[in-house]
Write an enzyme that holds these catalytic residues in place. Structure first.
Site, PDB file in Angstrom:
ATOM      1  N   GLU A 178      14.940 -11.018   0.520  1.00 23.99           N
ATOM      2  CA  GLU A 178      16.137 -10.858  -0.318  1.00 23.99           C
ATOM      3  C   GLU A 178      16.931 -12.163  -0.441  1.00 23.99           C
ATOM      4  OE1 GLU A 178      18.310  -7.413   1.056  1.00 23.99           O
ATOM      5  OE2 GLU A 178      16.776  -6.040   0.287  1.00 23.99           O
ATOM      6  N   GLU A 208      10.165  -1.984   0.751  1.00 20.25           N
ATOM      7  CA  GLU A 208      11.089  -1.150   1.526  1.00 20.25           C
ATOM      8  C   GLU A 208      11.622  -0.031   0.645  1.00 20.25           C
ATOM      9  OE1 GLU A 208      14.504  -2.955   3.298  1.00 20.25           O
ATOM     10  OE2 GLU A 208      13.394  -4.633   4.155  1.00 20.25           O
TER      11      GLU A 208
END
Length: 392
Positions: free
Chosen positions: A122, A267
């Site tokens: 991220e 995820e």
């Protein structure tokens, strides 16, 4: 009497084997194995747990040598993580990537199946421009180092991203990237295409529901029966938010000229507990989300826009992690408590041994024990049935 007892014992084992095999299939589903906790079982015990669950794909956030050692000869595929803190040095000095691989990957690659390196996590969400600029050069350094080791075909290079990289996600066909990120994402996607690696996304419909519970139907995010929505541009019907999010990303990637890059979900999950303002965080909702998701994975479902491509998912997470910072939900995404008990019921009953195994030989024996015992159970059952047929 002894023969009858043994027969009963092996029947029970066979029933257990068939039950577990029916409840969850490893193919198509992976698990995120986070370790930000001080009460987790040893990696050797976790190896037995995952074997009993038939989960054969694991994603790590680092390259923990204890984990990789404990899973030697286990037939489990690993995605290992290269933390954000390494990126800047590797982007300017390719030898740093070579050193990292020689220290973290090479000692294990002959025994443990390492299939991918996730470079950073991220990155765009950090708003750190130096870090963002370092991502692609670092990925190239890692790929070059893998090539030098002759592993570029065996181990893919990728990175995991938050959905925050999108400026538009509704309708899915109008998905687009944030303007300020395009200068970085265009060459990044070109590199993914060049080396034929997937684009990873961390997708959490929970966040959308938490932020707008009055606008987002709970059934839509939990894969339950609902009216869904129809994309006005494509007439494709969406009955769950996760698939809509994935197709929005495919659309955004297409706007930058690529239809040759696969999107995989690195995820996704749902918390079983949260702060007072984290609406929807409950064991009931978590069980529905993950349970229904597992069913879709087992059915090899594709998204409406990519029906021929079964969704590829790593569920977050294996355990609750009691040291994770942030809201309560961050510490309650686990499918299991550290003692191996399920947090809620999604049809996954595994076995976590009490004994801590430390040697490689013992770990391998324990991992194979499940397979051997089940084979004996099947053989005994067949022999027992044959005896009964002859008696008739």
């Amino acid at each position: 009497m002894a023969t009858h007892s043994l027969s009963f014992f092996f029947r029970v084992l066979l029933l257990l084997f068939l039950t577990l095999s029916e409840r969850i299939k490893g193919q198509g589903v992976g698990i995120n194995y986070g370790q930000i906790a001080n009460n987790l079982p040893s990696p050797a015990r976790v190896a037995v747990l995952l074997r009993s669950l038939n989960i054969t794909r694991v994603k790590l956030y680092d390259a923990d040598p204890n984990v990789l050692f404990s899973f030697s000869n286990s037939q489990v595929d690993f995605m290992i993580g290269l933390g954000n803190e390494y990126l800047q040095n590797m982007s300017t000095d390719p030898t740093k990537a070579q050193d990292w691989l020689q220290q973290r990957l090479e000692p294990h690659i002959s025994k443990t199946r390492i299939t991918s390196i996730v470079v950073g996590n991220e990155i765009f969400k950090t708003n750190d421009h130096v870090l963002i600029q370092s991502l692609l050069p670092a990925m190239k350094s890692v790929y070059a180092a893998l090539t030098n080791l002759g592993l570029e075909k065996q181990v893919t290079v990728t990175s995991a991203h938050s959905l925050d990289i999108l400026s538009t996600s509704y309708p899915p066909s109008s998905g687009s990237f944030k303007e300020e990120f395009i200068q970085y994402l265009q060459p990044l996607l070109d590199f993914h295409s060049q080396i034929e690696s997937p684009f990873l996304i961390n997708a959490y419909p929970f966040f959308a529901y938490k932020d707008s519970p009055k606008e987002v139907p709970l059934e839509y995010v939990l894969f339950q029966p609902n009216q869904g929505m129809v994309d006005p541009n494509t007439n494709l019907h969406y009955d769950n938010m996760l698939f809509a999010q994935v197709d929005a990303l495919y659309s955004a990637i297409k706007t930058l000229g690529h239809t040759d890059i696969e999107v995989r979900i690195s995820e996704t999950g749902w918390p079983s507990k949260g702060d007072e303002n984290e609406i929807g965080a409950s064991p009931e909702n978590a069980a529905l989300y993950n349970g229904n998701l597992l069913k879709l994975i087992q059915q090899r479902k594709g998204t409406p826009a990519k029906q021929s491509v079964p969704i590829d998912v790593y569920v977050f997470a294996l355990f609750n992690e009691n040291l994770k910072p942030g809201p309560v939900s961050e510490r309650n995404y686990g499918l299991f408590y550290p003692d191996g008990k399920p947090v809620y019921n999604v049809g996954m009953q595994g076995y976590l041994p009490d004994i801590i195994y430390t040697s490689r030989a013992t770990t391998i024996k324990i991992l194979n024990l499940w397979r051997v015992v089940m084979g004996l159970a099947v053989a005994w059952f067949i022999l027992d049935m044959g005896d009964k047929m002859r008696m008739r």
